[in-house]
Design an enzyme around this catalytic site. Structure first.
Site, PDB file in Angstrom:
ATOM      1  N   TYR A 140       0.871  -1.187   0.000  1.00 34.32           N
ATOM      2  CA  TYR A 140       0.000   0.000   0.000  1.00 34.32           C
ATOM      3  C   TYR A 140       0.896   1.221   0.000  1.00 34.32           C
ATOM      4  O   TYR A 140       2.077   1.151  -0.371  1.00 34.32           O
ATOM      5  CB  TYR A 140      -0.900  -0.119   1.249  1.00 34.32           C
ATOM      6  CG  TYR A 140      -2.088   0.792   1.290  1.00 34.32           C
ATOM      7  CD1 TYR A 140      -2.975   0.857   0.226  1.00 34.32           C
ATOM      8  CD2 TYR A 140      -2.334   1.582   2.413  1.00 34.32           C
ATOM      9  CE1 TYR A 140      -4.078   1.718   0.291  1.00 34.32           C
ATOM     10  CE2 TYR A 140      -3.438   2.418   2.476  1.00 34.32           C
ATOM     11  CZ  TYR A 140      -4.298   2.482   1.404  1.00 34.32           C
ATOM     12  OH  TYR A 140      -5.390   3.318   1.462  1.00 34.32           O
ATOM     13  N   ARG A 193      -6.170   9.883 -11.182  1.00 34.54           N
ATOM     14  CA  ARG A 193      -5.575  10.578 -10.031  1.00 34.54           C
ATOM     15  C   ARG A 193      -5.092   9.523  -9.058  1.00 34.54           C
ATOM     16  O   ARG A 193      -5.759   9.185  -8.089  1.00 34.54           O
ATOM     17  CB  ARG A 193      -6.629  11.487  -9.405  1.00 34.54           C
ATOM     18  CG  ARG A 193      -6.146  12.547  -8.499  1.00 34.54           C
ATOM     19  CD  ARG A 193      -5.669  12.037  -7.129  1.00 34.54           C
ATOM     20  NE  ARG A 193      -6.657  11.853  -6.106  1.00 34.54           N
ATOM     21  CZ  ARG A 193      -6.675  10.809  -5.261  1.00 34.54           C
ATOM     22  NH1 ARG A 193      -5.810   9.822  -5.341  1.00 34.54           N
ATOM     23  NH2 ARG A 193      -7.593  10.719  -4.327  1.00 34.54           N
ATOM     24  N   LYS A 211      -5.832  -2.177  -2.656  1.00 31.45           N
ATOM     25  CA  LYS A 211      -6.978  -1.895  -1.767  1.00 31.45           C
ATOM     26  C   LYS A 211      -7.722  -3.192  -1.439  1.00 31.45           C
ATOM     27  O   LYS A 211      -8.149  -3.408  -0.311  1.00 31.45           O
ATOM     28  CB  LYS A 211      -7.943  -0.909  -2.441  1.00 31.45           C
ATOM     29  CG  LYS A 211      -7.383   0.503  -2.609  1.00 31.45           C
ATOM     30  CD  LYS A 211      -7.754   1.429  -1.463  1.00 31.45           C
ATOM     31  CE  LYS A 211      -7.114   2.797  -1.639  1.00 31.45           C
ATOM     32  NZ  LYS A 211      -7.338   3.683  -0.498  1.00 31.45           N
ATOM     33  N   GLU A 283     -12.315   4.578  -6.818  1.00 31.32           N
ATOM     34  CA  GLU A 283     -11.006   4.898  -6.242  1.00 31.32           C
ATOM     35  C   GLU A 283     -10.151   5.678  -7.221  1.00 31.32           C
ATOM     36  O   GLU A 283     -10.000   5.281  -8.395  1.00 31.32           O
ATOM     37  CB  GLU A 283     -10.300   3.577  -5.888  1.00 31.32           C
ATOM     38  CG  GLU A 283      -9.021   3.741  -5.104  1.00 31.32           C
ATOM     39  CD  GLU A 283      -9.270   4.207  -3.670  1.00 31.32           C
ATOM     40  OE1 GLU A 283     -10.140   3.638  -3.006  1.00 31.32           O
ATOM     41  OE2 GLU A 283      -8.593   5.155  -3.243  1.00 31.32           O
ATOM     42  N   ASP A 284      -9.606   6.761  -6.751  1.00 28.19           N
ATOM     43  CA  ASP A 284      -8.596   7.519  -7.487  1.00 28.19           C
ATOM     44  C   ASP A 284      -9.047   7.950  -8.890  1.00 28.19           C
ATOM     45  O   ASP A 284      -8.254   7.911  -9.855  1.00 28.19           O
ATOM     46  CB  ASP A 284      -7.257   6.755  -7.504  1.00 28.19           C
ATOM     47  CG  ASP A 284      -6.596   6.751  -6.120  1.00 28.19           C
ATOM     48  OD1 ASP A 284      -7.245   7.213  -5.159  1.00 28.19           O
ATOM     49  OD2 ASP A 284      -5.456   6.303  -5.998  1.00 28.19           O
ATOM     50  N   ASP A 306     -14.114   6.187  -2.074  1.00 26.19           N
ATOM     51  CA  ASP A 306     -13.182   6.060  -0.958  1.00 26.19           C
ATOM     52  C   ASP A 306     -12.443   7.368  -0.682  1.00 26.19           C
ATOM     53  O   ASP A 306     -12.201   7.728   0.472  1.00 26.19           O
ATOM     54  CB  ASP A 306     -12.169   4.969  -1.332  1.00 26.19           C
ATOM     55  CG  ASP A 306     -11.242   4.607  -0.206  1.00 26.19           C
ATOM     56  OD1 ASP A 306     -11.683   4.619   0.942  1.00 26.19           O
ATOM     57  OD2 ASP A 306     -10.067   4.305  -0.486  1.00 26.19           O
ATOM     58  N   ASP A 307     -12.071   8.073  -1.733  1.00 23.36           N
ATOM     59  CA  ASP A 307     -11.276   9.299  -1.568  1.00 23.36           C
ATOM     60  C   ASP A 307     -12.106  10.422  -0.961  1.00 23.36           C
ATOM     61  O   ASP A 307     -11.586  11.267  -0.242  1.00 23.36           O
ATOM     62  CB  ASP A 307     -10.681   9.727  -2.910  1.00 23.36           C
ATOM     63  CG  ASP A 307      -9.811   8.628  -3.463  1.00 23.36           C
ATOM     64  OD1 ASP A 307      -8.797   8.304  -2.830  1.00 23.36           O
ATOM     65  OD2 ASP A 307     -10.174   8.038  -4.512  1.00 23.36           O
ATOM     66  N   ASN A 448      -0.726  11.516  -0.078  1.00 20.12           N
ATOM     67  CA  ASN A 448       0.065  10.314  -0.347  1.00 20.12           C
ATOM     68  C   ASN A 448       0.667  10.385  -1.744  1.00 20.12           C
ATOM     69  O   ASN A 448       0.117  11.086  -2.596  1.00 20.12           O
ATOM     70  CB  ASN A 448      -0.841   9.073  -0.274  1.00 20.12           C
ATOM     71  CG  ASN A 448      -1.457   8.898   1.087  1.00 20.12           C
ATOM     72  OD1 ASN A 448      -0.777   9.041   2.083  1.00 20.12           O
ATOM     73  ND2 ASN A 448      -2.744   8.603   1.130  1.00 20.12           N
TER      74      ASN A 448
HETATM   75  N1  LIG Z   1      -4.892   9.881   3.719  1.00 22.17           N
HETATM   76  C1  LIG Z   1      -5.849   9.416   2.958  1.00 22.17           C
HETATM   77  O1  LIG Z   1      -6.560   8.480   3.341  1.00 22.17           O
HETATM   78  C2  LIG Z   1      -6.090   9.997   1.617  1.00 22.17           C
HETATM   79  C3  LIG Z   1      -5.225  10.889   1.055  1.00 22.17           C
HETATM   80  N2  LIG Z   1      -5.476  11.422  -0.170  1.00 22.17           N
HETATM   81  C4  LIG Z   1      -4.447  12.255  -0.754  1.00 22.17           C
HETATM   82  O2  LIG Z   1      -4.914  13.577  -0.876  1.00 22.17           O
HETATM   83  C5  LIG Z   1      -4.334  14.174  -2.023  1.00 22.17           C
HETATM   84  C6  LIG Z   1      -5.413  14.836  -2.840  1.00 22.17           C
HETATM   85  O3  LIG Z   1      -6.355  13.903  -3.241  1.00 22.17           O
HETATM   86  P1  LIG Z   1      -7.771  14.400  -3.824  1.00 22.17           P
HETATM   87  O4  LIG Z   1      -8.437  15.294  -2.873  1.00 22.17           O
HETATM   88  O5  LIG Z   1      -8.486  13.212  -4.265  1.00 22.17           O
HETATM   89  O6  LIG Z   1      -7.265  15.226  -5.093  1.00 22.17           O
HETATM   90  P2  LIG Z   1      -7.986  16.401  -5.845  1.00 22.17           P
HETATM   91  O7  LIG Z   1      -7.252  16.562  -7.113  1.00 22.17           O
HETATM   92  O8  LIG Z   1      -9.439  16.168  -5.890  1.00 22.17           O
HETATM   93  O9  LIG Z   1      -7.728  17.680  -4.913  1.00 22.17           O
HETATM   94  C7  LIG Z   1      -6.490  18.288  -4.746  1.00 22.17           C
HETATM   95  C8  LIG Z   1      -6.744  19.658  -4.171  1.00 22.17           C
HETATM   96  O10 LIG Z   1      -5.492  20.245  -3.837  1.00 22.17           O
HETATM   97  C9  LIG Z   1      -5.528  21.590  -4.302  1.00 22.17           C
HETATM   98  N3  LIG Z   1      -4.171  22.098  -4.484  1.00 22.17           N
HETATM   99  C10 LIG Z   1      -3.303  21.844  -5.472  1.00 22.17           C
HETATM  100  N4  LIG Z   1      -2.163  22.559  -5.283  1.00 22.17           N
HETATM  101  C11 LIG Z   1      -2.349  23.275  -4.153  1.00 22.17           C
HETATM  102  C12 LIG Z   1      -1.559  24.192  -3.446  1.00 22.17           C
HETATM  103  N5  LIG Z   1      -0.337  24.509  -3.847  1.00 22.17           N
HETATM  104  N6  LIG Z   1      -2.064  24.737  -2.322  1.00 22.17           N
HETATM  105  C13 LIG Z   1      -3.299  24.422  -1.895  1.00 22.17           C
HETATM  106  N7  LIG Z   1      -4.100  23.547  -2.524  1.00 22.17           N
HETATM  107  C14 LIG Z   1      -3.627  22.982  -3.642  1.00 22.17           C
HETATM  108  C15 LIG Z   1      -6.315  21.537  -5.590  1.00 22.17           C
HETATM  109  O11 LIG Z   1      -6.709  22.833  -5.947  1.00 22.17           O
HETATM  110  P3  LIG Z   1      -7.678  23.130  -7.204  1.00 22.17           P
HETATM  111  O12 LIG Z   1      -9.027  22.684  -6.752  1.00 22.17           O
HETATM  112  O13 LIG Z   1      -7.580  24.607  -7.355  1.00 22.17           O
HETATM  113  O14 LIG Z   1      -7.138  22.352  -8.338  1.00 22.17           O
HETATM  114  C16 LIG Z   1      -7.437  20.603  -5.155  1.00 22.17           C
HETATM  115  O15 LIG Z   1      -8.437  21.329  -4.490  1.00 22.17           O
HETATM  116  C17 LIG Z   1      -3.569  13.082  -2.738  1.00 22.17           C
HETATM  117  O16 LIG Z   1      -2.207  13.190  -2.446  1.00 22.17           O
HETATM  118  C18 LIG Z   1      -4.099  11.822  -2.154  1.00 22.17           C
HETATM  119  O17 LIG Z   1      -3.131  10.799  -2.107  1.00 22.17           O
HETATM  120  C19 LIG Z   1      -6.616  11.141  -0.862  1.00 22.17           C
HETATM  121  C20 LIG Z   1      -7.513  10.254  -0.365  1.00 22.17           C
HETATM  122  C21 LIG Z   1      -7.275   9.567   0.894  1.00 22.17           C
HETATM  123  C1  LIG Z   2      -5.286   6.599   0.438  1.00 23.58           C
HETATM  124  C2  LIG Z   2      -5.916   6.985  -0.803  1.00 23.58           C
HETATM  125  O1  LIG Z   2      -6.979   6.502  -1.146  1.00 23.58           O
HETATM  126  C3  LIG Z   2      -5.288   7.960  -1.652  1.00 23.58           C
HETATM  127  O2  LIG Z   2      -4.261   8.529  -1.278  1.00 23.58           O
HETATM  128  O3  LIG Z   2      -5.818   8.190  -2.748  1.00 23.58           O
HETATM  129 MG   LIG Z   3      -7.419   6.826  -3.149  1.00 20.20          MG
END
Ligand SMILES: NC(=O)C1=CN([C@@H]2O[C@H](COP(=O)(O)OP(=O)(O)OC[C@H]3O[C@@H](n4cnc5c(N)ncnc54)[C@H](OP(=O)(O)O)[C@@H]3O)[C@@H](O)[C@H]2O)C=CC1
Ligand SMILES: CC(=O)C(=O)O
Ligand SMILES: [Mg+2]
Length: 592
Positions: A140, A193, A211, A283-284, A306-307, A448
């Site tokens: 993972y 993504r 997963k 997912e993703d 999941d995200d 991540n």
């Molecule tokens: N710990 C966990 O369980 C999980 C962690 N994650 C992690 O979270 C991260 C994002 O995933 P996800 O939300 O799905 O992705 P998205 O692409 O949906 O969202 C990313 C967000 O980050 C913003 N962003 C990009 N650059 C910057 C910056 N410099 N400053 C502030 N904000 C910024 C984007 O802005 P804009 O909207 O303007 O493009 C967007 O709103 C990934 O790294 C993923 O691995 C995700 C799911 C689970």
């Molecule tokens: C953990 C997870 O689902 C992610 O980083 O996208």
């Molecule tokens: Mg994910």
């Protein structure tokens, strides 16, 4: 000895052909194509083999390798096909771990352990279950991210289903090529993504595989009922398109109707093939598809993202745990979410929902405690018209703030939560500012893999002078600051989705409701004990995850029954012990 060909028993639910095209009106299953109504329709010649000899050794579901007993070697035509020593599963596991620990890189470990899944499934899961803290960073995050980046090069044996644009009109047939008919949990990605690594096209398949390995190891879902799926609509990743070893469609991503049609065909085919109660985890996906697909299919399928939702529940559990240390309630805090996509907006919404329930106020009122930052800065009312729909509810009246430090200064959050996918987004200056006006600032760096984390655990403690309550999406080792050592809880949706899956399966849920995620978050937070809090650990140890998943599963199932969404009736009296009894165990079975 040849394998014996054994015809299926008619009525065997495993093998009943559920294709509507070979089922006459009236709904009688016509497994063998014996009805006049289906005379002109092609059927699938399903057959079951009793494996023995080399075939048995090459079947990962049944292979025990050197673990076959003397008696089994005689009975199943294995004598001479194995070296003479008979190993216990314990000794086999020790050998696997010894070998794994010799590798210099994490990717080599990944390749080796995933190879074991293809050779000896039970041994693979035994290793995962009993050494979860050592194995999770391999199968993972973070290693699975690197594995996806190099998936084409390390690809050995296929696992799961690939649905590509070339397969339009044939998706149900493809699902029929999957050997298992009783699929209960599907994890599907389109690879756009992958973690914070962007568009990895079909190579995102490492994620559904990883997963689902966790569904089994952490949540006790039976391996035979899991199905990893990647939908290949092309990729916009130019270096992959130029890579000779890329294993996906060599074209730019399809969008619009073409994309929607393929996803829709897949979603319909899953129900046709596996029925109403198959759980589908998105997912993703990139957020421009993730939110709308979730909205579109939530009404017709047992589906969650999941995200968005899993991440929301795990973060909420961490915040509930943090309250033991900060005191007060959720609504006493002010939240600044850096990253306003799937994870950020998901967390914002579940927080608002939980606050509204706890405080008996409207969700809109609760949202006022929550602020978002995206790539353009603070999300405010002035930006309303150009915002994506999911950000709009959190656009408050405020002058613009283009940097994190200016936003912290202006809003004075007590909790800073990163889901931006931007390494180093939580700067020294930002963390110093955050800790200047409070004793226990909450800092969650959830992106991540590790290379995308908003800050490291060490930086968080260093720049807040040892004050913070920290959690991260990918694992970090304990941090010592002054005379104290802090254990880093992993705020990762892997705490939630295995239990969510278990709860859905044992209750026979037909839909996922937000309240089931609230129940999961509360059940997880309830697992926090004083010994965790002493080390500022906001999540229980992953060593306890099977028991945690059983608690989450029971809470989710209870909620499904309460909401009238459960179909497995009557409701078991003791859902927790029922959940535990339903969990898969990887010990070898005796073969007759
Ligand atoms: N710990 C966990 O369980 C999980 C962690 N994650 C992690 O979270 C991260 C994002 O995933 P996800 O939300 O799905 O992705 P998205 O692409 O949906 O969202 C990313 C967000 O980050 C913003 N962003 C990009 N650059 C910057 C910056 N410099 N400053 C502030 N904000 C910024 C984007 O802005 P804009 O909207 O303007 O493009 C967007 O709103 C990934 O790294 C993923 O691995 C995700 C799911 C689970
Ligand atoms: C953990 C997870 O689902 C992610 O980083 O996208
Ligand atoms: Mg994910």
């Amino acid at each position: 000895m040849e394998s014996m060909l054994k015809p299926m028993r008619s009525g065997d639910q495993d093998v009943l052909d559920k294709d509507a095209s070979v089922t006459p009106q009236g709904g009688v299953n016509d497994t063998y194509g014996e009805d006049a109504a289906t005379e002109n329709v092609a059927i699938t010649p399903w057959a079951r083999l009793v494996a023995s000899g080399l075939e048995l050794l090459r079947n990962p579901k049944y292979n025990k390798g050197t673990g076959f007993t003397e008696e089994e070697r005689d009975l199943h035509y294995l004598r001479g096909l194995l070296p003479p020593a008979v190993f216990t599963q314990d000794l086999q596991m020790e050998r696997i771990l010894n070998n794994l620990r010799q590798y210099e890189t994490q990717l080599e470990k990944y390749v080796d352990i995933m190879d074991l899944q293809e050779r000896n499934e039970r041994l693979f899961y035994r290793v995962l279950i009993e050494h979860v803290e050592e194995m999770l960073p391999i199968v993972y995050t973070p290693t699975v991210g690197e594995a996806c980046q190099k998936f084409g090069s390390i690809f050995r044996r296929p696992n799961g289903i690939y649905v590509s644009l070339k397969d339009k009109g044939k998706v149900l047939d493809i699902l029929k090529n999957w050997p298992e008919k009783d699929v209960e949990v599907i994890v599907v990605t389109d690879g756009e993504r992958i973690l914070g690594l962007g568009d990895l096209g079909v190579q995102g398949m490492g994620i559904p595989i990883g997963k689902l390995a966790l569904y089994v190891a952490l949540g006790g879902i039976r391996p035979s009922t899991t199905l990893p799926v990647t939908i290949d609509v092309g990729t916009n990743n130019d270096s992959l398109l130029k890579d000779p070893f890329y294993i996906g469609l060599r074209q730019k991503r399809a969008t619009g109707q073409e994309y929607d049609d393929l996803i829709h065909e897949f979603m319909m085919a899953t129900k046709q093939a596996y029925g109403e109660k198959v759980l589908i985890q998105f997912e993703d996906f990139a957020n421009h598809n993730a939110f709308r697909l979730l909205a579109k299919y939530s009404a017709t399928h047992l589906v969650f993202n999941d995200d968005i939702q899993g991440t929301a529940a795990v973060a909420l559990a961490g915040l509930l745990a943090a309250l033991h240390l900060t005191g007060g309630t959720l609504s006493d805090h002010k939240y600044l979410l850096v990253g306003a996509g799937e994870a950020g907006s998901g967390i914002a919404e579940i927080l608002a929902l939980e606050i509204s329930r706890q405080e008996n106020k409207s969700v809109d009122e609760a949202r006022k405690r929550i602020w978002l930052i995206d790539s353009k800065g603070l999300v405010t009312k002035a930006r309303y018209e150009s915002l994506q729909e999911f950000k709009k509810p959190f656009a408050h009246e405020h002058p613009p703030c283009s940097t994190l430090v200016s936003a912290i200064k202006a809003i004075k959050p007590t909790a800073l939560i990163g889901t931006s996918g931007q390494f180093g987004a939580f700067t020294k200056e930002g963390l110093e500012e955050l800790s200047a006006y409070q004793d226990l600032p909450i800092v969650f760096a959830l992106s991540n893999p590790t290379s995308k984390s908003e800050c490291t655990a060490e930086e968080a403690f260093l720049y807040t002078k040892g004050k913070c309550l920290f959690a991260s999406g990918s694992p970090f080792p304990p941090v010592t600051y002054g005379d104290k050592t802090f254990v880093i809880g992993q705020s990762n949706n892997c705490y939630i989705f295995p239990g969510m899956g278990l709860g859905c399966v044992i209750s026979g849920a037909i839909r996922v409701h937000d309240d089931m995620f609230l129940a999961a978050a509360e059940a997880l937070a309830a697992q926090i004990r004083p010994e965790h809090l002493e080390k500022r650990q906001l999540f229980p140890s992953l060593k306890e995850i099977r028991s945690i998943s059983a608690h989450i599963g029971a809470a989710v199932a209870a909620k499904a029954y309460q909401l009238g969404l459960a179909t497995r009736l009557p409701q078991p009296e003791d859902l927790l012990s029922y959940a535990k009894r339903c969990m898969y165990t990887p010990t070898y079975r005796r073969y007759r």
